[in-house]
Design a protein around this motif. Structure first.
Motif, short mmCIF file in Angstrom:
data_model
loop_
_atom_site.label_atom_id
_atom_site.label_comp_id
_atom_site.label_asym_id
_atom_site.label_seq_id
_atom_site.Cartn_x
_atom_site.Cartn_y
_atom_site.Cartn_z
N VAL A 105 22.48 51.31 62.55
CA VAL A 105 22.81 49.92 62.87
C VAL A 105 22.64 49.12 61.60
O VAL A 105 21.56 49.14 60.98
CB VAL A 105 21.88 49.38 63.97
N THR A 106 23.69 48.42 61.17
CA THR A 106 23.66 47.75 59.88
C THR A 106 24.05 46.29 60.00
O THR A 106 24.79 45.90 60.93
CB THR A 106 24.62 48.43 58.87
N SER A 107 23.60 45.47 59.06
CA SER A 107 24.00 44.08 58.95
C SER A 107 23.73 43.61 57.52
O SER A 107 22.61 43.71 57.04
CB SER A 107 23.23 43.20 59.93
N HIS A 108 24.78 43.15 56.84
CA HIS A 108 24.60 42.66 55.48
C HIS A 108 23.71 41.42 55.46
O HIS A 108 23.01 41.16 54.47
CB HIS A 108 25.96 42.34 54.84
N ALA A 109 23.74 40.64 56.55
CA ALA A 109 22.92 39.44 56.61
C ALA A 109 21.48 39.74 57.00
O ALA A 109 20.63 38.85 56.96
CB ALA A 109 23.53 38.44 57.59
N GLY A 110 21.22 40.97 57.38
CA GLY A 110 19.88 41.35 57.80
C GLY A 110 19.77 41.50 59.31
O GLY A 110 20.27 40.66 60.06
N GLY A 143 26.19 39.99 64.58
CA GLY A 143 26.79 40.55 63.38
C GLY A 143 26.41 41.99 63.10
O GLY A 143 26.65 42.48 62.00
N LEU A 144 25.87 42.69 64.07
CA LEU A 144 25.44 44.06 63.86
C LEU A 144 26.62 45.02 64.03
O LEU A 144 27.47 44.83 64.88
CB LEU A 144 24.34 44.44 64.84
N GLN A 145 26.65 46.05 63.21
CA GLN A 145 27.64 47.10 63.31
C GLN A 145 26.94 48.43 63.53
O GLN A 145 25.85 48.67 63.01
CB GLN A 145 28.49 47.17 62.04
N GLY A 196 14.35 41.13 56.26
CA GLY A 196 15.05 41.69 55.11
C GLY A 196 15.65 43.05 55.36
O GLY A 196 16.36 43.59 54.50
N THR A 197 15.43 43.63 56.53
CA THR A 197 15.98 44.95 56.84
C THR A 197 17.49 44.83 57.05
O THR A 197 17.95 43.99 57.83
CB THR A 197 15.33 45.53 58.10
N THR A 198 18.27 45.67 56.38
CA THR A 198 19.72 45.63 56.49
C THR A 198 20.30 46.84 57.20
O THR A 198 21.44 46.81 57.63
CB THR A 198 20.36 45.54 55.09
N GLN A 199 19.53 47.92 57.32
CA GLN A 199 20.02 49.11 58.01
C GLN A 199 18.87 49.83 58.70
O GLN A 199 17.82 50.06 58.11
CB GLN A 199 20.70 50.08 57.03
N GLN A 219 15.66 48.41 53.44
CA GLN A 219 15.66 47.00 53.07
C GLN A 219 16.51 46.79 51.84
O GLN A 219 16.58 47.65 50.96
CB GLN A 219 14.24 46.51 52.80
N VAL A 220 17.17 45.63 51.80
CA VAL A 220 18.03 45.33 50.67
C VAL A 220 17.18 45.20 49.40
O VAL A 220 16.06 44.70 49.42
CB VAL A 220 18.80 44.01 50.93
N GLN A 221 17.69 45.75 48.36
CA GLN A 221 16.99 45.68 47.07
C GLN A 221 17.26 44.34 46.40
O GLN A 221 18.39 43.88 46.34
CB GLN A 221 17.43 46.82 46.17
#
Length: 449
Positions: free
Chosen positions: A411-416, A328-330, A364-367, A445-447
Motif C-alpha cells: 500500500v503506497t502513497s507519495h503524500a504519506g 490517495g492510497l494505491q 512520514g511512511t510512504t509504503q 519511510q521517505v528519505q
C-alpha cells in the motif's frame, strides 16, 4: 537521513473474532423508505444486501397475535438492485424472520401447530420444517437453523442441518430454554435458572462445551455475530464472548431494546431513536426520529429500522453508510519484498475465525508492505487492513496475481500513509482443518536529505 524500519506489530488485539470491522459514518442523503407505510409486525431481518420483513393484512387487524388465523405477507428487498419482492402473499400469523445468504426462515401457523418455513432465494422454493411441538424464534447461519420448541416453562433448543437433514436437541433436559441464535459453530440461548434469574448460555457445536456468558433479571433476545453476543438487561447493553468475558457498552440505564450486532457494529433502539456503536472506534452515532424509530437491522452497506407515523402505521427506512475514503492510497502486487529488516506474527485458524492485530504507523511512511502466507493452497484465507477513519483494504490469494497460498502486497502513497493506529484481521474463509499462517509487515519511510 531516515532509514527504513519495520512495520511494528507490537500489540495483539484481545479479540479473536470472525469478520471485519468498519468505522461508522452516515452520509447526508437518506434515510430512504423501503416499505410503504403499513403495519409491519416483525423486526426486519438483514443479510448481505437483502432485507426481509412481515406485514399484516388487512389493516383492520393491527396485531395478528390477538386474532387467530390473520393472514400476513412476507417481503424482501434487495439494496443493490433496489427491487422489492413479495415472497409469500398469505402466511398465517407469520413471525420472527431471519436471513443468511440465499436462505430465509420464519415461523408460521399451519393447522394446529406452528412450523418453520424456509425460503431459497436462488430457487424461489418454499418448504416447511415440521415437528410435533410448537416451533418459534428460528435463527439461521448458513445451512443450520436453530429454534425454541414447546410451551413456556418447558421449551427446548433444537437445530436442523439443511444439508445433512440431521435434527439435534441442544438443550434437552433443561428447565426452560428459549430465544436462540447461531453463528457458525456457536449457538447461544436464554436459560431460566430460578424464579427470578436467567443465564445467557453459549455452546460450541464442535467440542460440545457450554459457557455462561452472563446473567439477566428478565427474559431477553441475545444476538451473536463476530464471536460476540449482545443483549439488553435493566436498560443496559451487555456484550460478551467465550474468550473475553463480559462488558457493558452503555453508561446509564435507559429505555433500550432490539440490540443487534454485525461484525464490529452494534445497534439498538433507545428512547425511540436508533443508536449505532463501532466497537473498533468506540464511537456512537444516533439516527432516526425521536420516539418513532425501533427494531434496527444491519446490512453490509447500511442500517435499516422500523419507523412509526402518527397514524400508528410503520415503514422500513434504510440509511447507507458513507463511502470510505481511500486517502490517495494505491495497492500494488509485489513479486518480491526485500527490506533490510522485518517483523513477523504467526498463528492458527479454523474456518470462520479471525485473528486481530493492532499496529501503529508513524508519520512520514510512504509504503507499507505485507507478506502473508499459509500452508495449503486449497485453503482460503484473507487479510484485511483497517486504517484510521475506516479506510479498508481486503486481500486474498489472487490479489497479487499468483495463486500460491501467499499474498505479497504493498500500500503506497507519495503524500504519506495516514499515521496512527491501524488494525489487521486474518480471516479463515474456507479451511478444511486448522491452518497455520505467517504475517510479515514492512514499513518504508521517505528519505529526506
Amino acid at each position: 537521513m531516515k532509514t527504513a524500519r519495520i512495520f511494528a506489530i507490537l500489540v495483539v488485539a484481545s479479540a479473536i473474532i470472525p469478520g471485519i470491522g468498519t468505522a461508522i459514518s452516515f452520509g447526508e442523503e437518506g434515510p430512504f423508505p423501503i416499505a410503504h407505510p403499513y403495519n409491519i409486525i416483525s423486526a426486519p431481518a438483514a443479510g448481505g444486501d437483502r432485507i426481509l420483513w412481515i406485514e399484516s393484512t388487512p389493516l383492520s387487524f393491527p396485531d395478528p397475535g390477538y386474532y387467530p388465523w390473520v393472514p400476513c405477507a412476507v417481503y424482501s428487498y434487495n439494496i443493490t438492485s433496489q427491487t422489492k419482492t413479495l415472497i409469500r402473499p398469505r402466511a398465517n400469523n407469520a413471525r420472527s424472520p431471519d436471513i443468511d445468504g440465499d436462505l430465509a426462515v420464519w415461523e408460521e401457523e399451519r393447522g394446529s401447530s406452528t412450523d418453520i418455513i424456509l425460503y431459497n432465494f436462488t430457487t424461489g422454493t418454499v418448504s416447511a420444517l415440521h415437528t410435533n411441538k410448537f416451533q418459534q424464534n428460528p435463527r439461521l447461519s448458513e445451512y443450520c437453523i436453530v429454534w425454541e420448541e414447546g410451551f413456556v416453562g418447558e421449551r427446548e433448543i433444537w437445530m436442523y442441518n439443511t444439508k445433512s437433514g440431521n435434527l439435534y436437541g441442544l438443550s434437552t433436559g433443561k428447565t426452560d430454554c428459549f430465544s436462540p441464535d447461531i453463528e457458525g459453530n456457536t449457538v447461544i440461548w436464554v436459560e431460566k435458572t430460578d424464579q427470578d434469574g436467567y443465564s445467557i448460555v453459549s455452546r460450541d457445536l464442535v467440542s460440545g462445551r457450554q459457557f455462561v456468558l452472563g446473567t439477566t433479571s428478565a427474559a431477553t433476545f441475545p444476538r451473536i455475530d463476530g464471536g460476540k453476543a449482545i443483549w439488553e438487561d435493566e436498560g443496559l447493553i451487555h456484550l460478551a464472548s467465550n474468550e473475553e468475558g463480559g462488558s457493558i457498552l452503555t453508561d446509564e440505564p435507559a429505555c433500550r431494546s432490539g440490540a443487534i450486532i454485525s461484525d464490529t457494529i452494534v445497534a439498538w433502539s433507545e428512547d425511540g431513536r436508533i443508536f449505532c456503536s463501532d466497537l473498533l472506534e468506540t464511537q456512537t452515532t444516533r439516527i432516526g426520529k425521536w420516539h418513532a424509530s425501533m427494531k434496527p437491522a444491519i446490512l453490509d452497506e447500511g442500517i435499516v429500522w422500523i419507523e412509526y407515523d402518527q397514524s400508528a402505521l410503520s415503514s422500513i427506512l434504510y440509511q447507507p453508510f458513507s463511502p470510505l475514503p481511500k486517502a490517495g492510497l494505491q495497492v500494488v502486487p509485489c513479486a518480491t519484498i526485500m527490506p533490510p529488516t522485518r517483523g513477523e506474527q504467526s498463528g492458527q485458524l479454523r474456518e470462520g475465525e479471525c485473528a486481530w492485530y493492532a499496529l501503529d504507523i508513524s508519520a512520514g511512511t510512504t509504503q507499507a508492505s505485507l507478506d502473508f502466507s499459509w500452508e495449503e493452497v486449497n485453503d482460503s484465507l484473507s487479510c484485511t487492513l483497517i486504517g484510521p477513519g475506516g479506510t479498508i483494504f481486503r486481500f486474498t490469494d489472487s490479489d497479487d496475481e499468483v495463486m500460491d497460498a501467499r499474498v505479497r502486497i504493498s500500500v503506497t502513497s507519495h503524500a504519506g500513509i495516514i499515521p496512527g493506529r491501524w488494525y489487521c484481521a486474518i480471516s479463515g474463509e474456507s479451511i478444511r482443518k486448522n491452518v497455520c499462517y505467517s504475517l510479515i509487515w514492512y514499513e518504508y519511510q521517505v528519505q529526506k536529505e
